[in-house]
Scaffold this active site. Structure first.
Site, PDB file in Angstrom:
ATOM      1  CG  ASP A  80       5.484   7.130   5.633  1.00 40.67           C
ATOM      2  OD1 ASP A  80       4.295   6.874   5.914  1.00 40.67           O
ATOM      3  OD2 ASP A  80       5.977   6.892   4.518  1.00 40.67           O
ATOM      4  CE  LYS A  81       1.019   1.232   8.211  1.00 40.07           C
ATOM      5  NZ  LYS A  81       0.234   1.029   6.964  1.00 40.07           N
ATOM      6  CG  HIS A  82       6.832  -0.207   5.020  1.00 42.02           C
ATOM      7  ND1 HIS A  82       6.558   0.026   3.687  1.00 42.02           N
ATOM      8  CD2 HIS A  82       7.078  -1.537   5.128  1.00 42.02           C
ATOM      9  CE1 HIS A  82       6.641  -1.119   3.018  1.00 42.02           C
ATOM     10  NE2 HIS A  82       6.959  -2.071   3.865  1.00 42.02           N
ATOM     11  CB  SER A  83       1.871  -2.147   6.589  1.00 41.22           C
ATOM     12  OG  SER A  83       1.376  -3.472   6.679  1.00 41.22           O
ATOM     13  CB  THR A 120      -1.559   1.824   0.316  1.00 44.15           C
ATOM     14  OG1 THR A 120      -1.487   1.075   1.536  1.00 44.15           O
ATOM     15  CG2 THR A 120      -2.125   3.197   0.615  1.00 44.15           C
ATOM     16  NE  ARG A 168      14.791  -9.212  -2.497  1.00 45.19           N
ATOM     17  CZ  ARG A 168      13.970  -8.441  -1.771  1.00 45.19           C
ATOM     18  NH1 ARG A 168      13.870  -7.152  -2.028  1.00 45.19           N
ATOM     19  NH2 ARG A 168      13.245  -8.969  -0.819  1.00 45.19           N
ATOM     20  CB  SER A 183      13.524  -3.743  -0.471  1.00 47.07           C
ATOM     21  OG  SER A 183      12.486  -3.383  -1.350  1.00 47.07           O
ATOM     22  CE  LYS A 187       9.938   0.649  -1.581  1.00 47.25           C
ATOM     23  NZ  LYS A 187      10.738  -0.582  -1.653  1.00 47.25           N
ATOM     24  CE  LYS A 188       7.747   3.738   3.907  1.00 42.51           C
ATOM     25  NZ  LYS A 188       6.523   4.475   3.517  1.00 42.51           N
TER      26      LYS A 188
END
Length: 438
Positions: A80-83, A120, A168, A183, A187-188
């Protein structure tokens, strides 16, 4: 140990043990640690930071606060990818199907819009019938059958993160690098990934405006992910202008479909998407080098395979079966269009990108409160990039709005966000640097 003692130790700059952190996060999850104590802990971390080992322990404790998915039955690597978020950043919509079409599985758990940045999940909600928050059974079915699924976080994945993040958000501690790291990665990790690529944005449209801050976050994410047993690397990419020529929800989905089918591709968007695809394919072990990954991604995009995967994913999650062929038939449209005209001849020399994102929010395409409803049809298209030549009276962008007053207000903001000068500026690099484990 009592929560207040753990908070006191971090307040005084001491290092917390794995047991301290695990105990505190258990209390965050089950409610035995109060909102005030969670806020005090976040503030102590904000001012005193965390070591790599502390950040790893925090990430793992947050991962283990809920379910952890298992994809061991899949016949291929899970990646996967996260931005970290930007404006006109619809990369995920193209990237997941490109990588899936190359043989990987991409269970992409995405978020909603935050501040001036688009989400997204909000974009996918533009597609009629698309189930953006399915149950685990449908999520698994979609990933197995199509190779990818873009969905939102379920209630059972990393619940400690939801509570900690909400506190936060109202205590001025969002920008803490250890807390951002935990954070994102909790999740990932809960999603059961085998590898991850981080897209850390930098520039006037990113949360990290300075290069040193973006690099520090990218290094933290890579080091903590690897410390937690997840193979990870990062790209630092530029956000001094919108990545796509569209900003909004339905308009970015249409831009993504055009990209996948080859009807139109924004140059910077293509650069970033292909670079991330190459990185993901190498990280997942599908190719042996970044160059091979780039070649595979380009070939897959050109063949139409990625567009076909996207179409199957949309249908598998309840969307129209002919969505890719006829996106205009299904995507919501705004009632009013308004061209933002340049006031002078010249070249676009700068864009206040954050202001473009805020203009979309002002149109109703984002949220000012968590419970706000989004108008998926509004947004901005035909955004000229930096370096484009323009004549007085020609369009810098096109506003899509509910009403004429909304359009005029957004047009004023967009016009102010553009700087037009006499000389053509040099091009910014879309992909700035690559960060690997040390």
């Amino acid at each position: 140990m009592l929560p207040q003692e753990i908070i006191r130790r971090k307040r005084d700059g001491q290092k917390l043990s794995v047991q301290d952190i695990t105990s505190l996060i258990k209390g965050v999850t089950d409610g035995t640690v109060s909102d005030g104590q969670v806020g005090a802990f976040a503030m102590a971390v904000f001012f005193n930071g965390m070591s790599r080992d502390e950040a790893v322990a925090l990430t793992l404790a947050m991962r283990d606060s809920g379910d952890v998915l298992d994809w061991s039955d899949l016949p291929g690597p899970v990646t996967d990818k996260h931005s970290t978020g930007g404006v006109g950043d619809n990369v995920s919509l193209m990237l997941a199907p490109i990588v899936a079409a190359c043989g990987a599985y991409v269970p992409m758990i995405s978020g909603r819009g935050l501040g001036h940045t688009g989400g997204t999940l909000d974009k996918m909600d533009s597609i009629p019938g698309y189930t953006s928050q399915p149950d685990i059974a449908l999520f698994r079915k979609a990933v197995l059958e199509t190779g990818c699924a873009i969905i939102g976080q379920t209630a059972d994945l990393a619940p400690a993160d939801r509570r900690l993040y909400a506190i936060r958000d109202v205590t001025g501690t969002v920008e803490s690098i250890p807390l951002i790291t935990a954070s994102i990665l909790s999740k990932k990790l809960a999603a059961g990934l085998q590898s991850l690529v981080l897209d850390v944005k930098v520039g006037n449209g990113a949360f990290m405006e300075k290069s040193r801050d973006a690099t520090a976050l990218a290094n933290s994410l890579v080091e903590v992910a690897n410390g937690a047993g997840l193979s990870a690397s990062a790209l630092v990419t530029g956000m001094n202008e919108p990545l796509a020529s569209a900003a909004g929800n339905a308009v970015e989905v249409r831009n993504a479909v055009d990209f996948l089918t080859g009807r139109f591709r924004d140059r910077r968007l293509e650069d970033v998407t292909l670079a991330l695809a190459a990185e993901m394919l190498q990280s997942a072990g599908i190719v042996s080098s970044n160059q091979d990954g780039m070649r595979r991604a380009i070939e897959t995009l050109a063949s139409g395979s990625a567009a076909a995967v996207f179409a199957r994913m949309v249908a598998a999650l309840g969307g129209p079966t002919d969505f890719v062929e006829k996106p205009e038939k299904y995507l919501p449209k705004a009632a009013t269009e308004f061209a933002v005209e340049a006031s002078a001849d010249g070249f676009v020399t700068g864009i206040a990108t954050r202001d473009i994102g805020l203009a979309v929010v002002g149109l109703g395409g984002g949220r000012t409160r968590p419970d706000d409803r989004i108008d998926h049809g509004v947004g901005i298209t035909r955004l000229l990039p930096i370096g484009a030549e323009v004549r007085a009276g020609e369009a810098l962008a096109l506003i899509h709005a509910r009403t004429a007053p909304d359009a005029e207000a957004a047009a004023s903001a967009v016009r102010s966000a553009y700087t037009v000068g006499a000389s053509k500026p040099g091009a910014d690099k879309a992909v700035i640097r690559r960060i690997l484990p040390r």
